[in-house]
Motif scaffolding. Structure first.
Motif, mmCIF file in Angstrom:
data_model
loop_
_atom_site.group_PDB
_atom_site.id
_atom_site.type_symbol
_atom_site.label_atom_id
_atom_site.label_comp_id
_atom_site.label_asym_id
_atom_site.label_seq_id
_atom_site.Cartn_x
_atom_site.Cartn_y
_atom_site.Cartn_z
ATOM 1 N N THR A 41 1.665 -0.977 -1.771
ATOM 2 C CA THR A 41 1.137 -2.180 -1.635
ATOM 3 C C THR A 41 0.527 -2.020 -0.126
ATOM 4 O O THR A 41 -0.630 -2.787 0.211
ATOM 5 C CB THR A 41 2.106 -3.307 -1.659
ATOM 6 O OG1 THR A 41 2.609 -3.310 -3.111
ATOM 7 C CG2 THR A 41 1.494 -4.551 -1.440
ATOM 8 N N LYS A 42 1.405 -1.614 0.898
ATOM 9 C CA LYS A 42 0.799 -1.676 2.183
ATOM 10 C C LYS A 42 -0.414 -0.738 2.394
ATOM 11 O O LYS A 42 -1.442 -1.083 2.998
ATOM 12 C CB LYS A 42 1.670 -1.117 3.013
ATOM 13 C CG LYS A 42 1.671 -1.159 4.454
ATOM 14 C CD LYS A 42 1.681 -2.789 4.875
ATOM 15 C CE LYS A 42 1.463 -2.898 6.430
ATOM 16 N NZ LYS A 42 1.331 -4.269 6.765
ATOM 17 N N LEU A 43 -0.421 0.470 1.733
ATOM 18 C CA LEU A 43 -1.722 1.353 1.756
ATOM 19 C C LEU A 43 -2.798 0.800 1.073
ATOM 20 O O LEU A 43 -4.110 0.886 1.593
ATOM 21 C CB LEU A 43 -1.329 2.651 0.984
ATOM 22 C CG LEU A 43 -0.287 3.575 1.882
ATOM 23 C CD1 LEU A 43 0.031 4.879 0.977
ATOM 24 C CD2 LEU A 43 -0.967 4.136 3.008
ATOM 25 N N ALA A 44 -2.869 -0.036 0.189
ATOM 26 C CA ALA A 44 -3.816 -0.747 -0.598
ATOM 27 C C ALA A 44 -4.790 -1.759 0.519
ATOM 28 O O ALA A 44 -5.909 -1.756 0.585
ATOM 29 C CB ALA A 44 -3.297 -1.504 -1.656
ATOM 30 N N GLU A 45 -3.944 -2.089 1.477
ATOM 31 C CA GLU A 45 -4.621 -2.891 2.433
ATOM 32 C C GLU A 45 -5.673 -2.159 3.190
ATOM 33 O O GLU A 45 -6.509 -2.709 3.972
ATOM 34 C CB GLU A 45 -3.686 -3.532 3.405
ATOM 35 C CG GLU A 45 -2.756 -4.678 2.708
ATOM 36 C CD GLU A 45 -1.485 -5.001 3.717
ATOM 37 O OE1 GLU A 45 -1.804 -4.749 5.002
ATOM 38 O OE2 GLU A 45 -0.680 -5.767 3.220
ATOM 39 N N SER A 46 -5.430 -0.795 3.574
ATOM 40 C CA SER A 46 -6.524 -0.191 4.205
ATOM 41 C C SER A 46 -7.324 0.848 3.204
ATOM 42 O O SER A 46 -7.703 1.856 3.522
ATOM 43 C CB SER A 46 -5.711 0.813 5.081
ATOM 44 O OG SER A 46 -4.819 1.762 4.523
ATOM 45 N N ASP A 47 -7.398 0.360 1.910
ATOM 46 C CA ASP A 47 -8.001 1.188 0.713
ATOM 47 C C ASP A 47 -7.638 2.697 0.723
ATOM 48 O O ASP A 47 -8.453 3.515 0.697
ATOM 49 C CB ASP A 47 -9.606 1.086 1.277
ATOM 50 C CG ASP A 47 -10.587 1.292 -0.207
ATOM 51 O OD1 ASP A 47 -9.932 1.487 -1.260
ATOM 52 O OD2 ASP A 47 -11.521 1.680 0.035
#
Length: 225
Positions: A41-47
């Motif tokens: 989820t956290k990584l998805a914020e930076s694509d």
């Protein structure tokens, strides 16, 4: 996994490698499913996306994409973070997860086709994120404009104070009020020369002397008889 499934998995990894600006490899041993989900989820914020890969299939995908630097990282349990967006933010998300779980040790990675070691990924995690850099850039661009606005406001305020002072002096009589004096006429570039010089009153105007009387042509010599 049959041959078709393997081929499909390899093709999918090839696509992820080609789309990524950076790839980070981590050892996922010891991390829980819930922690993996939170990290994703956290990584998805930076694509970016996290994928637990089968090393043999990923090695074949690396061969197809000529990403040789990735092959050296494919030993033991490996998860790959495929970063399409903010590289620094993705590295920071992984570093924060390391601190929180004491797992997910960096193995290394690839950035624009160049190999990265674990220390370099840690250094990337300490860089400002793209959003922070953008805010700093906006601040730098806006700063001169703000300064100009302040200067203009100061000039306008000073002019208003000066005009108000003039008005007060007029009301007190210190400065005479009324119509402004007419502007002085500009002197002529050259004074006009008199049309003609007047002769003095007691001097007669010059007159050309009359031509001498014509000589008397009569012969006065006595004639001989």
């Amino acid at each position: 996994m049959n041959r078709e499934q393997k081929a499909a998995a390899i093709e999918e990894i090839v696509g992820q490698i080609q789309e990524s600006e950076a790839i980070f490899a981590v050892d996922y041993r010891g991390i829980t499913v819930a922690q993996i989900a939170e990290l994703r989820t956290k990584l998805a914020e930076s694509d970016a996306s996290l994928r637990v890969v089968k090393n043999t299939l990923t090695e074949r995908a690396a061969t197809q994409t000529e990403t040789e630097a990735l092959k050296a990282l494919l030993s033991g349990p490996t998860a790959l973070a495929f970063v399409r967006g903010d590289v620094a933010a993705a590295a920071k998300a992984l570093a924060d997860a390391q601190k929180a779980t004491t797992f997910l040790a960096f193995k290394g990675g690839v950035l624009n086709g160049e190999a990265l070691d674990a220390d370099q990924i840690t250094a990337l995690s300490k860089l400002p994120t793209r959003e922070v850099l953008y805010q700093q850039l906006v601040g730098l661009v806006a700063s001169p404009i703000s300064g100009l606005a302040r200067s203009l406001n100061g000039l306008i305020g000073g002019l208003a104070i000066a005009l108000d002072g003039v008005r007060e002096k007029k009301e007190s009589g210190e400065i005479p009020s009324g119509d402004a004096p007419a502007p002085a006429a500009a002197p002529a570039a050259e004074e006009a020369a008199p049309a003609a010089e007047e002769a003095p009153a007691d001097v007669a105007p010059a007159v050309d002397a009359p031509a001498a009387d014509a000589a008397d042509t009569t012969d006065t010599t006595p004639q001989e008889d």
